[in-house]
Scaffold this active site. Structure first.
Site, mmCIF file in Angstrom:
data_model
loop_
_atom_site.group_PDB
_atom_site.id
_atom_site.type_symbol
_atom_site.label_atom_id
_atom_site.label_comp_id
_atom_site.label_asym_id
_atom_site.label_seq_id
_atom_site.Cartn_x
_atom_site.Cartn_y
_atom_site.Cartn_z
ATOM 1 N N LYS A 176 0.863 -1.201 0.000
ATOM 2 C CA LYS A 176 0.000 0.000 0.000
ATOM 3 C C LYS A 176 0.894 1.244 0.000
ATOM 4 C CE LYS A 176 -2.589 3.412 1.962
ATOM 5 N NZ LYS A 176 -2.132 4.708 2.434
ATOM 6 N N ASP A 183 -5.280 4.942 -15.559
ATOM 7 C CA ASP A 183 -6.389 4.233 -14.904
ATOM 8 C C ASP A 183 -5.880 3.557 -13.619
ATOM 9 O OD1 ASP A 183 -8.318 2.385 -14.156
ATOM 10 O OD2 ASP A 183 -8.789 1.780 -16.205
HETATM 11 C C1 MEV Z 1 0.698 4.670 4.918
HETATM 12 O O1 MEV Z 1 -0.087 5.287 3.937
HETATM 13 C C2 MEV Z 1 1.705 3.745 4.292
HETATM 14 C C3 MEV Z 1 2.539 2.913 5.267
HETATM 15 O O2 MEV Z 1 1.677 2.198 6.155
HETATM 16 C C4 MEV Z 1 3.347 1.965 4.432
HETATM 17 C C5 MEV Z 1 4.100 0.909 5.226
HETATM 18 O O3 MEV Z 1 3.674 0.548 6.336
HETATM 19 O O4 MEV Z 1 5.112 0.438 4.681
HETATM 20 C C6 MEV Z 1 3.402 3.783 6.112
#
Ligand code: MEV
Length: 425
Positions: free
Chosen positions: A265, A281
């Site tokens: 993420k 997209d």
């Molecule tokens: C937050 O948007 C993204 C993180 O959680 C990514 C990660 O934990 O590596 C900080």
């Protein structure tokens, strides 16, 4: 039931807004005012945005930031990012600067093949089907010739058509598995048009075409980005310890899906921001990337790290089906501006820039997580949001920011500090 309406799309914009305000809000005037506040004063520009989708009533702003100092394959880049999360652009900028003095980012496009399928059912003799396919193969290409003509001029087109027997997984199920090269366009319309033309050509009484559609899983449209330096050049108090912990954090994401999802993420924080800024997209990219992260049967990290013989190496490999021509890239003035800012990259070059943004974001997150923790930086960036929410004046913002310079930010802490400040005044 009074809220079910027919012919809604035919109402004027104002009629749609009035209907919405009347049926779903108590504070109608306020709602209408907010919606109209976000209209663009330039009517032509507003019409352009209205026409992107159906039933447009207003615009939804997202911040558009830029992250400078990215060195990619020896060339300087500034990367445009559209994202609402407060720490993303700051993190990208910091990491870009950090690696700019350590050799920058090295990237490589591994492959650019896209895929689509004609999914169909056939109950008859397999041999007969395979013979029919061989006889049809040149005709399938012919059926797409008016669609592929321009793409072929640009060096793209249909690469191959294969008949795949899937009957072991689903009774009577076969597919035409078609591979494409779409050069600088994302190619969704091109691929789908080709597939539908092929399906029409392939149709026979005993062949039931179920659907013809591209796949957003593009494991052969791959890009890689990497950074590396001597461990001692990583800086900080104890670079060896930092490198080791960083590597452990990546290894955890490689084997633990709970962690891998959050890890990835963080990578997508960087990638999606550039995807949005360039009018690509993001749903397609997200779907393809996460499928790729599970390619070995268990969801895993998209990035990898190795600390060996005094060298720290950190890299990412992921699929990105992008376009730098066609679609929104040409229509949305800001998407066009983003591409201009990056020197009008080809689709493969944009793949390299996005992979870099993803790797940078991942480096920033892991560096924070394995040292100070994530909240320190996150909440600092979030401070302004809290103050804005509380209607703080510029003077109050300045004083509170100063107060929290060396203090961990928390929502309640900021509320208390602002209340105290207001009491004093
Ligand atoms: C937050 O948007 C993204 C993180 O959680 C990514 C990660 O934990 O590596 C900080």
């Amino acid at each position: 039931m009074a809220k079910v309406i027919s012919g809604f799309s035919k109402l004027s914009k104002q009629e749609k807004i009035d209907w919405l305000a009347k049926n779903f809000f108590n504070n109608q005037n306020e709602i209408i005012e907010t919606i109209q506040q976000y209209w663009n004063a330039d009517e032509g520009l507003q019409r352009l945005h209205d026409d992107f989708i159906e039933n447009t009533i207003t615009n939804f702003y997202m911040p558009y930031g830029i992250a400078p100092n990215f060195i990619i394959n020896g060339k300087e880049h500034v990367i445009p990012m559209v994202v609402e999360e407060s720490s993303v652009v700051a993190a990208a900028s910091l990491v870009a600067k950090f690696w700019s003095t350590r050799g920058g980012f090295k990237t490589e496009v591994i492959s650019t093949t896209k895929i689509g399928h004609v999914h169909f059912m056939f109950e008859g003799d397999k041999k007969d089907l395979f013979n029919y396919f061989e006889e049809q193969k040149p005709k399938l290409r012919e059926a797409t010739s008016s669609i592929t003509k321009n793409m072929e001029k640009r060096g793209g087109g249909i690469l191959d058509i294969v008949l795949v027997d899937k009957t072991e997984q689903l009774e009577n199920y076969y597919q035409l598995h078609v591979t494409f090269e779409t050069k600088d366009s994302m190619g969704a319309n091109f691929i789908n048009s080709c597939l539908e033309a092929m399906a029409n050509q392939f149709r026979r009484d005993d062949i039931e075409i179920v659907m013809s559609i591209l796949s957003n899983y593009v494991p052969e449209c791959l890009v890689r980005a990497e950074v590396s330096c001597k461990v001692e050049d990583l800086g900080g108090e104890n670079p060896e310890k930092f490198a080791k912990k960083f590597e452990q954090a990546v290894k955890i994401a490689e084997i633990e899906p709970y962690r891998a999802v959050t890890h990835n993420k963080g990578i997508m924080n960087g990638i999606d921001a550039v995807v949005l800024a360039t009018g690509n997209d993001f749903r397609a990219i997200e779907a393809g990337v996460h499928a790729y992260a599970s390619k070995n049967g268990s969801y895993s990290s998209l990035s990898h790290c190795e600390v060996k013989d005094g060298i720290f190496r950190f890299w990412i490999e992921l699929p990105l089906a992008l376009g730098t021509v066609g679609g929104l890239t040409a229509l949305h003035p800001m998407a066009k501006l983003s591409l201009d800012m990056m020197g009008r990259p080809s689709a493969p070059e944009l793949m390299e820039i996005m992979a870099t943004a993803g790797l940078a974001q991942n480096f920033a997150a892991l560096r924070a997580l394995t040292t100070k923790g994530i909240q320190h930086g996150h909440m600092k960036m979030h401070l302004m949001n809290i103050l804005n929410q509380m209607g703080a004046t510029s003077e109050e913002k300045e004083l509170i920011s100063k107060e929290f310079e060396n203090k961990t930010v928390s929502h309640s802490g900021v509320v208390e500090a602002l209340e105290n400040l207001r009491k004093k005044v």
